[in-house]
Motif scaffolding. Sequence first.
Motif: not given
Length: 265
Positions: A102-104, A131-132, A138-140, A145-147
């Motif tokens: 999340k931070e990165v 999940t991450a 949700s915050v960006a 994002i592709f996990p």
Amino acid sequence: MNFKSIPSEFEYLSWPEVKNISKDIRSTIIWPFGAVEQHGPHLPLGTDSIFVDEIICEVFKLIPSDTPIKKLPTQYIGFSPEHKGFDGTISLSSNLITLLIKEVGIQLADMGFKRLILINAHGGQISLLNTAARELRSVAPKLSIFPCFLWKGVDGLSELLTKDEIENGLHASLAETSLMMALKSKLVGDERPCEGIKMQIPKGWSLEGNAPTAWFTEDLSKSGVIGNSKGSNKELGNSLKSLLVNHWFKLIMNLMKSDWPNQYK
């Protein structure tokens, strides 16, 4: 600025180069994830990390240099509690991994990057990265994002590996041993264990399947291997390497040629 003059590694760029790339409507970052965990008596602790780093580096050799995509340093230490019963395993908590992503991710989004590919080679953290990725989105919300899992969805694996290996070769088995022989043969020991594949699992249940259990390696194996590493060979490893590189090159280029998500048109 001419993208052809700059390297693919994010950490080798200057800040003006990052600023220029991030403005592109298709700007993308790849972040490889692995683990530092036991891989039997014959494979190195960093097996998953070595795999994802080597494969993605080979993929970047095929990607046109003017493509707005860069690679973050591989995250070597991951979430590996299932292997804690063996010396050498280092595991971060799920909360810490999620917070790290999340931070990165938030900072990359603030720079203007549009897409983040989390390419993971450790099976024990597939669900965690999924999940991450949701939490990061949700915050960006403007960052796609592709996990992804290195071994998932790769056509042709069934032609190189037996059904038994695909279903039961969960750890340090035929495929992983062969691939490491092709990538870094000097790191492969002489032992070839075969263990952890004759467990009497209740009917309808599985180790990893439709109705899985949260197993620990020490429940299944004394050597740390789950599967049969006998018969491993460099030729198979080279075939697996080619399959993985070609698969991810095609998949990544399909994304880079697209305008997904449409809101960035």
